[in-house]
Design a protein around this motif. Structure first.
Motif, PDB file in Angstrom:
ATOM      1  N   ASP A   1       5.216  -4.406  -4.745  1.00 60.87           N
ATOM      2  CA  ASP A   1       5.846  -3.281  -3.837  1.00 60.87           C
ATOM      3  C   ASP A   1       6.297  -3.992  -2.446  1.00 60.87           C
ATOM      4  O   ASP A   1       5.955  -4.986  -2.116  1.00 60.87           O
ATOM      5  CB  ASP A   1       4.593  -2.111  -3.903  1.00 60.87           C
ATOM      6  CG  ASP A   1       3.459  -2.912  -3.177  1.00 60.87           C
ATOM      7  OD1 ASP A   1       3.269  -2.508  -1.890  1.00 60.87           O
ATOM      8  OD2 ASP A   1       2.727  -3.648  -3.566  1.00 60.87           O
ATOM      9  N   GLN A   2       6.814  -2.706  -1.814  1.00 60.51           N
ATOM     10  CA  GLN A   2       7.362  -3.348  -0.343  1.00 60.51           C
ATOM     11  C   GLN A   2       6.317  -3.607   0.497  1.00 60.51           C
ATOM     12  O   GLN A   2       6.686  -4.618   1.050  1.00 60.51           O
ATOM     13  CB  GLN A   2       8.309  -2.193  -0.176  1.00 60.51           C
ATOM     14  CG  GLN A   2       8.842  -2.581   1.390  1.00 60.51           C
ATOM     15  CD  GLN A   2       9.849  -1.268   1.830  1.00 60.51           C
ATOM     16  OE1 GLN A   2       9.971  -0.173   1.182  1.00 60.51           O
ATOM     17  NE2 GLN A   2      10.441  -1.395   2.912  1.00 60.51           N
ATOM     18  N   LYS A   3       5.338  -2.954   0.665  1.00 57.97           N
ATOM     19  CA  LYS A   3       4.242  -3.541   1.615  1.00 57.97           C
ATOM     20  C   LYS A   3       3.656  -4.710   1.234  1.00 57.97           C
ATOM     21  O   LYS A   3       3.539  -5.367   2.204  1.00 57.97           O
ATOM     22  CB  LYS A   3       3.057  -2.437   1.459  1.00 57.97           C
ATOM     23  CG  LYS A   3       1.969  -2.509   2.551  1.00 57.97           C
ATOM     24  CD  LYS A   3       1.101  -1.324   2.532  1.00 57.97           C
ATOM     25  CE  LYS A   3       0.028  -1.653   3.642  1.00 57.97           C
ATOM     26  NZ  LYS A   3      -1.242  -0.531   3.575  1.00 57.97           N
ATOM     27  N   SER A   4       3.445  -5.091   0.119  1.00 60.16           N
ATOM     28  CA  SER A   4       2.885  -6.301  -0.328  1.00 60.16           C
ATOM     29  C   SER A   4       3.862  -7.505   0.156  1.00 60.16           C
ATOM     30  O   SER A   4       3.360  -8.754   0.314  1.00 60.16           O
ATOM     31  CB  SER A   4       2.384  -6.313  -1.725  1.00 60.16           C
ATOM     32  OG  SER A   4       1.450  -5.424  -1.947  1.00 60.16           O
ATOM     33  N   ASN A   5       5.046  -7.296  -0.462  1.00 64.53           N
ATOM     34  CA  ASN A   5       6.129  -8.201  -0.253  1.00 64.53           C
ATOM     35  C   ASN A   5       6.371  -8.461   1.168  1.00 64.53           C
ATOM     36  O   ASN A   5       6.615  -9.755   1.579  1.00 64.53           O
ATOM     37  CB  ASN A   5       7.292  -7.631  -0.800  1.00 64.53           C
ATOM     38  CG  ASN A   5       7.419  -7.565  -2.494  1.00 64.53           C
ATOM     39  OD1 ASN A   5       6.347  -8.338  -2.954  1.00 64.53           O
ATOM     40  ND2 ASN A   5       8.434  -7.073  -3.013  1.00 64.53           N
ATOM     41  N   THR A   6       6.385  -7.348   2.018  1.00 68.95           N
ATOM     42  CA  THR A   6       6.457  -7.661   3.323  1.00 68.95           C
ATOM     43  C   THR A   6       5.622  -8.570   3.990  1.00 68.95           C
ATOM     44  O   THR A   6       5.583  -9.447   4.895  1.00 68.95           O
ATOM     45  CB  THR A   6       6.405  -6.093   4.241  1.00 68.95           C
ATOM     46  OG1 THR A   6       7.738  -5.725   3.716  1.00 68.95           O
ATOM     47  CG2 THR A   6       6.875  -6.559   5.627  1.00 68.95           C
ATOM     48  N   LEU A   7       4.138  -8.278   3.705  1.00 68.89           N
ATOM     49  CA  LEU A   7       2.949  -9.063   4.036  1.00 68.89           C
ATOM     50  C   LEU A   7       3.058 -10.439   3.466  1.00 68.89           C
ATOM     51  O   LEU A   7       2.656 -11.460   4.134  1.00 68.89           O
ATOM     52  CB  LEU A   7       1.673  -8.367   3.621  1.00 68.89           C
ATOM     53  CG  LEU A   7       1.004  -7.120   4.323  1.00 68.89           C
ATOM     54  CD1 LEU A   7      -0.102  -6.431   3.744  1.00 68.89           C
ATOM     55  CD2 LEU A   7       0.793  -7.746   5.638  1.00 68.89           C
ATOM     56  N   GLN A   8       3.563 -10.702   2.442  1.00 69.65           N
ATOM     57  CA  GLN A   8       3.733 -11.970   1.778  1.00 69.65           C
ATOM     58  C   GLN A   8       4.601 -12.911   2.559  1.00 69.65           C
ATOM     59  O   GLN A   8       4.241 -13.856   2.956  1.00 69.65           O
ATOM     60  CB  GLN A   8       4.289 -11.775   0.108  1.00 69.65           C
ATOM     61  CG  GLN A   8       4.518 -13.333  -0.358  1.00 69.65           C
ATOM     62  CD  GLN A   8       5.159 -12.872  -1.875  1.00 69.65           C
ATOM     63  OE1 GLN A   8       6.121 -12.131  -1.844  1.00 69.65           O
ATOM     64  NE2 GLN A   8       4.797 -13.966  -2.795  1.00 69.65           N
TER      65      GLN A   8
END
Length: 264
Positions: free
Chosen positions: A10-17
């Protein structure tokens, strides 16, 4: 040290990644998706399960640490607000390795197919492809019962808080090398009888499931779904291998249980 990052997608997880990758590379750590020393998962427990099965061939070399972007997980204990803190720990602090037991599942076949071995972090479930599941259950080579019902769940201590708990199984501390066998809607009447209670088996005991009927079986290994034909037996036992977690701070098991099931 070499690292890899697995995101839920998801967008939130990808941004943190991407943030974590940038931070760690600034500390001169090497991004390596092929042979990482540590794998950081961003998402939840399901993300960590996916990462484990992706790197299962490196089980003795790779450790896992999880960041949860949703509800508190049993494996993912860091929150997005702690990313910088976690990065500094990974880059600067020697971490403790905590090992949890795994379930080894060996499926053998009636024809000349080679046996298949799997490792599960949480559980293995067995259901019939048609009608009720009918299985002879052997423990330490001796017939214990003939099970009839919807299915069987064989779980690790880590998985005892997952599907096993929903089936009425016990919650077992992951420091105990054991497996648990729980029933799914067993048939009990004057003709058919099962134990009707979850069974906790120690490390040196093996549970063998032998089909009574020649039917196809639906077997899950954590999130993996397998359709199995011509099954001779399904052997379940505590695996020699263990999953390795990188710990940078205490993560008490019973506190996690309380927060997941008791605390509002």
């Amino acid at each position: 040290m070499k690292f890899a990052i697995v995101s839920k997608g998801d967008q939130k997880s990808n941004t943190l990644q991407q943030r974590i990758k940038t931070y760690l590379q600034e500390f001169d750590l090497q991004f390596d998706e092929e042979e990482p020393d540590i794998v950081i998962t961003v998402g939840g427990d399901g993300t960590l399960l996916h990462a484990f099965h992706h790197y299962v061939h490196r089980i003795n070399e790779t450790a896992f640490v999880g960041i949860h972007t949703g509800h508190l997980g049993f494996f993912a204990d860091w929150v997005p607000e702690e990313v910088e803190k976690l990065v500094i720990h990974i880059a600067k602090t020697p971490y403790q390795i905590v090992e949890y037991p795994l379930l080894e599942v060996t499926v053998r076949y009636l024809d000349d197919m080679d046996e298949q071995k799997y490792l599960a972090v949480n559980e293995c479930t067995v259901k019939s492809g048609e009608g009720s599941l009918v299985m002879d259950v052997e423990i330490k080579g001796e017939l214990f019962e003939t099970f009839r019902g919807d299915g069987l769940c064989i779980s690790t201590p880590s998985g005892s808080t997952a599907y096993n708990k929903a089936l009425g199984g016990a919650i077992i501390h992951p420091s105990l090398p054991s497996i648990q066998v729980s029933e799914m809607a067993s048939i009990n009447n004057r003709v058919f009888r099962t134990i009707g209670s979850p069974l906790v088996l120690p490390q040196h005991h093996t549970c063998m499931l032998k089909p009574v009927n020649d039917v196809d079986f639906h077997i899950t290994i954590d999130h993996l779904f397998l359709l199995q034909k011509k099954v001779k037996s399904i052997q379940c036992r505590v695996a020699e291998e263990k999953i390795r977690f990188a710990r940078f701070r205490p993560f008490p098991f019973w506190k996690r249980v309380k927060e997941a099931f008791v605390t509002d």
